[in-house]
Structures are given as structure tokens and as C-alpha cells.
Design an enzyme around this catalytic site. Sequence first.
Site, short mmCIF file in Angstrom:
data_model
loop_
_atom_site.label_atom_id
_atom_site.label_comp_id
_atom_site.label_asym_id
_atom_site.label_seq_id
_atom_site.Cartn_x
_atom_site.Cartn_y
_atom_site.Cartn_z
CG ASN A 1 3.32 53.86 22.63
OD1 ASN A 1 2.42 53.06 22.90
ND2 ASN A 1 4.21 54.25 23.53
CE LYS B 1 2.88 57.27 25.12
NZ LYS B 1 3.47 58.44 25.75
CG HIS C 1 7.49 54.15 26.84
ND1 HIS C 1 7.10 55.12 27.74
CD2 HIS C 1 7.25 54.66 25.60
CE1 HIS C 1 6.63 56.16 27.06
NE2 HIS C 1 6.71 55.90 25.76
CD GLU D 1 4.18 56.92 28.90
OE1 GLU D 1 3.61 55.93 28.40
OE2 GLU D 1 4.19 58.04 28.36
CD GLU E 1 9.53 57.39 23.20
OE1 GLU E 1 8.78 57.56 22.25
OE2 GLU E 1 9.14 56.93 24.30
N GLY F 1 4.53 63.75 25.93
CA GLY F 1 3.20 64.18 26.36
C GLY F 1 3.17 65.59 26.92
CB SER G 1 5.75 66.68 21.96
OG SER G 1 5.37 66.53 23.31
P1 13P Z 1 3.89 61.76 22.84
O1 13P Z 1 4.02 61.74 21.35
O2 13P Z 1 2.47 61.78 23.31
O3 13P Z 1 4.75 62.82 23.46
O4 13P Z 1 4.48 60.35 23.37
C1 13P Z 1 5.69 59.92 22.91
C2 13P Z 1 5.89 58.54 23.37
O5 13P Z 1 5.99 58.29 24.55
C3 13P Z 1 5.91 57.47 22.36
O6 13P Z 1 6.30 56.26 22.90
#
Ligand code: 13P
Length: 253
Positions: A9, A11, A97, A99, A167, A173, A213
Site C-alpha cells: 500500500n 499510500k 483503512h 487513515e 491492521e 507506521g 510495520s
Molecule cells: P506500515 O507498514 O507503514 O506500518 O503501514 C501499514 C498499512 O497501513 C498498510 O495499509
Amino acid sequence: MRKIIIAGNWKMNKAFSEAEDFMVELTDFLNVKKLGKVEVVVCSPSPYLEMASDFASENRVFIGAQNVNENDFGAYTGEISASMLASMEIDYCIIGHSERRKYYHETDDLINSKLKKLQEFEVVPILCIGETLEEREKGITEQVILSQLTKTLTNIKINNDLVIAYEPVWAIGTGRTATPQQAQEIHFLIRKWISEKFSSEISNSISILYGGSMKPENIRELLHQPDIDGGLIGGASLDIEKFKAMINTAVEL
Ligand code: 13P
């Protein structure tokens, strides 16, 4: 046998030329690789979907979007519909997600509508669920997960046209990964719920990914868990060498 999915992903990252270079390197790598039951997915920013899908021939790499609108079409400036994704032969789309839940106030009800739209147009949803740190510390992780599943999957029929990504928000992150045991516990809970709500056949065939992560250093242990069927990877998927290393690990398992 269910698929192991290694999904990046991206982003809101990468310039167009960087995205293109990544896809060239990735497909060069995949073209000479025996993938077995591993499926590789890249969820690129919307403006790059068409370019990315040009690399998706012969099913070596599948392409996913990161968002979709719940409406069919119309005056929704800046939005993308499921029919648009389908018309570009996009295979997957992330929904729910954390976010998007946090910054764009997306609710489980809205996510449910998006999921239905994606299914209508045969784009496979990657449904994200997960608890916040506060919820984990309060001891209500299981309640949160079950509530998200119940609401987002209301009035949904599933075959194996759904991928779920667990997640934990506190692991995204942050460099702080759920331990394999913590992740397995929740993946097991999700699979059990799917089995009760739908059927054991469906729950056995659905891929449940871990996200938060994930990186070359921890992917092996996570994928060793019986109910972890791959990863939805953010930061570490931006680096082609790390992404290749994680695909290699998945293939070797
Ligand atoms: P990270 O791998 O950067 O922690 O992000 C995970 C994520 O949000 C995948 O959708």
C-alpha cells in the site's frame, strides 16, 4: 488452499517516474520467479493506476486502488467509482483503512456501502479493520474487531471475493509490530467469526492479511502463523529491495 497475498500500500507516496521504475523492477523480478500460491498486489495512488495496470499482464502482479466512492457516478469532485476501477481492470481496492477512518471520518456504514459497490463491479475489496492503542489498553480489542466485522459485512454475500486485513492502528507506521501471537489471536477470531456468520468453507478460503510495520525482518515469523495469509505493507513496500525480499520469504514458506 488459500492464497498468500503480499500487497504493497503505497499510500500517498512516489512521483510518477519512481512508481514506473518500481513496476519495471518488480515485473522483471516476478517474471522469472515461481510464485506458487503467492499473489503480489500493488495498491498505487489513483493517478498511477492505469500505468501500473499496464504491468499486470499474465497475472504476475495484481493492481489495487486505495479508495472508492460509494456512489455509481455523478457530481462527486475528486472521487473514483467502482465502475471506473472495473473499467480499468483494477483487481483490488482497499477500504476501511484506519487513515481514511481517522482523517476522512469514514464509518463502518459507509465502508459497508463501498464494499457492496466493489462487489457489484467485481473489484475485490481489501477490508481493513483494527483497534486503536487506547482500545487495546482498555481490553476491548475483540469487541472492536467483532463490531467492525458485523457492521462492515452487514447484508454482504461473500464467496472468496473478499480479503480482510487486520491492521492494529497502533502498529501502523510506528515501527511497533504486533507480536506474531497477538496477530494470530485476532486473525483466528476473524476466521472463526467468518465461519460462524458465513461458512467454514468460506472462512477457510478467505485470505486474512496482517498490516502494521511489516518488514523483511519480521515477515517470516508473522507468516508462520496458521491464520496469517500475507501482509498489507505500507512503508516497507515503497522500497523495491524490501518488497522483493518479502515476496521471497512468502514464496519460501
Ligand atoms: P506500515 O507498514 O507503514 O506500518 O503501514 C501499514 C498499512 O497501513 C498498510 O495499509
